[in-house]
Design an enzyme around this catalytic site. Sequence first.
Site, mmCIF file in Angstrom:
data_model
loop_
_atom_site.group_PDB
_atom_site.id
_atom_site.type_symbol
_atom_site.label_atom_id
_atom_site.label_comp_id
_atom_site.label_asym_id
_atom_site.label_seq_id
_atom_site.Cartn_x
_atom_site.Cartn_y
_atom_site.Cartn_z
ATOM 1 N N ASN A 152 5.218 56.925 31.384
ATOM 2 C CA ASN A 152 5.337 57.239 29.957
ATOM 3 C C ASN A 152 6.617 56.725 29.310
ATOM 4 O O ASN A 152 6.622 56.355 28.132
ATOM 5 C CB ASN A 152 5.269 58.759 29.755
ATOM 6 N N ARG B 80 -3.964 56.268 24.010
ATOM 7 C CA ARG B 80 -3.254 56.361 25.285
ATOM 8 C C ARG B 80 -2.603 57.729 25.462
ATOM 9 O O ARG B 80 -2.543 58.265 26.583
ATOM 10 C CB ARG B 80 -2.204 55.256 25.346
ATOM 11 N N HIS C 235 -3.165 59.971 28.841
ATOM 12 C CA HIS C 235 -2.059 60.395 29.695
ATOM 13 C C HIS C 235 -1.875 61.908 29.674
ATOM 14 O O HIS C 235 -1.369 62.483 30.647
ATOM 15 C CB HIS C 235 -0.771 59.679 29.285
ATOM 16 N N HIS D 106 -8.657 49.551 27.238
ATOM 17 C CA HIS D 106 -7.737 48.411 27.141
ATOM 18 C C HIS D 106 -8.271 47.332 26.207
ATOM 19 O O HIS D 106 -7.676 46.258 26.107
ATOM 20 C CB HIS D 106 -7.455 47.833 28.526
#
Length: 311
Positions: free
Chosen positions: A83, A51, A55, A183
């Site tokens: 975040n 992740r 991001h 995911h």
Amino acid sequence: MAAAALASPALGQDLTPDFYSETCPDALSTIKLLVGAAILREPRMGASLVRLHFHDCFVNGCDGSILLDDTDDMVGEKLAKPNNNSVRGYEVIDTIKSAVNMVCLGNVVSCADILALAARDSIVALGGTSYDVLLGRRDATSASMDDANNDIPTPFMDLPALQDNFESHGLSLHDLVVLSGGHTLGYSRCLFFRGRLYNETSSLDPAFAAALDERCPPAGDDDALASLDDTPTTVDTDYYQGILQGRALLHSDHQLLYQQGADDDLVKYYADNPDKFWEDFGAAMVKMGSISPLTGDDGEIRENCRVVNQE
């Protein structure tokens, strides 16, 4: 159906998988070892490292800007809404950077490249298929909370907004479906799936909804966690199967059922073809990892991933 071919990245053409083969041949093996150790201590950390890379890349490209701490002159990305109290793993990256600086006998490997390699090594450690990571990124010298708030896709988005967001980063609908497969790992906070649980009951499997209700009340307990699929520490296609079964945790995940056109069966395709998912996921990660990298004389290679180098 046959999955459409993933387009080659238009950006990041200066990157190469053997970028450190001469300057620091032990860098990649060191990163792999430390990622494996971190996941062994806490299997959930694999999802967190993947992740971090996502991001980072979605905010002004894959430049390590997400790792910068705030300063008196800059409010960075760590406290941005997507975040704050959500993205983690910074200490693991700190440990990796220190170790790599030691084995390289200096400041050779960028923080942005460490993020890309740590994501790949996490996927492999948790059962996914390896892929060659393109390397040679340099690190940003600034970060922006506003850009992070505006550029990172949210779990509340409908499909058209998700498509627009991905297209603004040079990524297609196919890339959206494949990269959402990330995911397969990890958890989400109640804050991010409460609306789906209580406002979208008709699209949820009743037993799944009842289990979530025990974890996530209508108000309060925002930090309660639920896994994004039934196997949150294993790279598999249970995520896609869950979407088809009414077990999509996030609104954005459920939205993948509403594709139109050539890609409208991709969720079912990947649910039924795990080997093809692993192959396409690796290709999509390489494409995402090539979004607007800093190369050549742009940016810097940070000695400490949390702060810019001192002149």
